[in-house]
Design an enzyme around this catalytic site. Structure first.
Site, PDB file in Angstrom:
ATOM      1  CG  HIS A   1     -70.540  66.743  12.292  1.00 40.67           C
ATOM      2  ND1 HIS A   1     -71.260  67.916  12.321  1.00 40.67           N
ATOM      3  CD2 HIS A   1     -69.753  66.794  13.388  1.00 40.67           C
ATOM      4  CE1 HIS A   1     -70.926  68.626  13.372  1.00 40.67           C
ATOM      5  NE2 HIS A   1     -70.006  67.966  14.051  1.00 40.67           N
TER       6      HIS A   1
ATOM      7  CD  GLU B   1     -70.176  69.623   8.949  1.00 39.12           C
ATOM      8  OE1 GLU B   1     -71.071  68.855   9.352  1.00 39.12           O
ATOM      9  OE2 GLU B   1     -69.982  70.758   9.439  1.00 39.12           O
TER      10      GLU B   1
ATOM     11  CG  ASP C   1     -74.435  67.999  10.569  1.00 35.87           C
ATOM     12  OD1 ASP C   1     -73.775  67.320  11.399  1.00 35.87           O
ATOM     13  OD2 ASP C   1     -73.913  68.866   9.843  1.00 35.87           O
TER      14      ASP C   1
ATOM     15  CG  ASP D   1     -62.544  67.467  15.147  1.00 42.14           C
ATOM     16  OD1 ASP D   1     -62.080  67.610  16.285  1.00 42.14           O
ATOM     17  OD2 ASP D   1     -63.756  67.322  14.936  1.00 42.14           O
TER      18      ASP D   1
END
Ligand code: GLP
Length: 261
Positions: free
Chosen positions: A138, A143, A136, A67
């Site tokens: 991810h 996300e 979270d 990413d």
């Protein structure tokens, strides 16, 4: 999914490095998926040491990062392309241009994402993907709410992720870019072996969902339950919420000597 609970990040780095070295022994031109973040750093340190000792070579290997932030200037120290060069690529013997990254400065973002997918395909796919996990749930920057079949594309970062990553931007969440490019969950699922590493109490909930929760876009890493070869390497703190922790420990202790991760 194999879950291995280890004592500390040095042990995690060692075991993940074993998997990379084993791949490159079998397949010197192997293709690695490279994650940024702090969790994989012990893996890169270990691989750099082994490369310096002549125990492994990346000379024929290729790499694809996961990413990238959108819009960070080319010379920004936290641009993931710069980070991966600093923490890993420049410390081993990759050939020039052997490691590619999504182009967060592209003027035509959809075209850059499509080119990145094509480059992974043309390289024959990723043999071993190193992954961390966000608090979270991810992976990459996929996300919560990400399509479980997604490919490389632009995403908006959640406030939680921008808060988590503010430590790399002088503790200023507003300095963290709002957008990123990330390999999709479908892209990550295309890797032949996924090694996910997580340490510390802050990852315990995400690790619990990843391993023992229901598959859901709300916890994007849970898609890995559908992958045939995933290894989750965690320390005791990150394993704290695993219901079957004793079973995972016992399974690893009883693992046949011939069986790699
Ligand atoms: C970022 C990266 C992820 C990484 C996550 C966790 O959001 N895009 O690839 O897994 O942070 O990072 P850390 O390992 O530093 O906790």
């Amino acid at each position: 999914m194999e879950v291995v609970i280890l004592r500390n990040s040095a042990e995690i780095g060692g075991l993940a490095a074993d998997a990379v070295c084993s791949l490159l022994r079998r397949r010197p031109a192997g293709v690695l998926g490279l994650a940024t973040g702090s969790s994989p750093l012990p893996i890169y340190d270990e691989l750099a040491a082994r490369c310096a000792a002549g125990d492994v070579s990346f000379a024929r290997a290729r790499g694809f990062t996961l990413d990238e932030y959108v819009g960070l200037p080319a010379d920004h120290p936290e641009r993931y392309r710069t980070v991966i060069d600093r923490v890993f690529v420049s410390r081993v013997d990759f050939a020039p241009d052997a490691v590619a990254a999504p182009d967060g400065l592209a003027t035509d973002i959809p075209a850059a994402c499509a080119r990145y997918e094509a480059a992974i395909r043309e390289a024959g796919g990723i043999d071993l993907q190193i992954l961390g996990i966000g608090t979270d749930g991810h992976i990459g920057f996929n996300e919560p709410g990400s399509s479980l079949a997604s490919r490389t594309r632009i995403k908006t970062l959640t406030e939680q992720t921008r808060l988590d990553n503010a430590r790399f931007f002088d503790d200023d969440p507003d300095a963290v870019p709002t957008h990123c490019l990330t390999q999709g969950l479908g892209t990550i699922m295309g890797a032949r072996h996924v090694v996910l590493v997580a340490t510390g109490r802050g990852k315990a909930e995400a690790v619990h969902h990843l391993v023992e929760g229901s598959v859901s876009a709300m916890w994007p890493a849970t898609i890995l339950q559908h992958h045939p070869h995933v290894t989750v390497l965690v320390d005791g703190a990150a394993a704290q919420r695993l219901q079957l922790a004793d079973y995972y420990r016992e399974t690893y202790r009883m693992k046949p000597a011939w069986q790699e991760i």
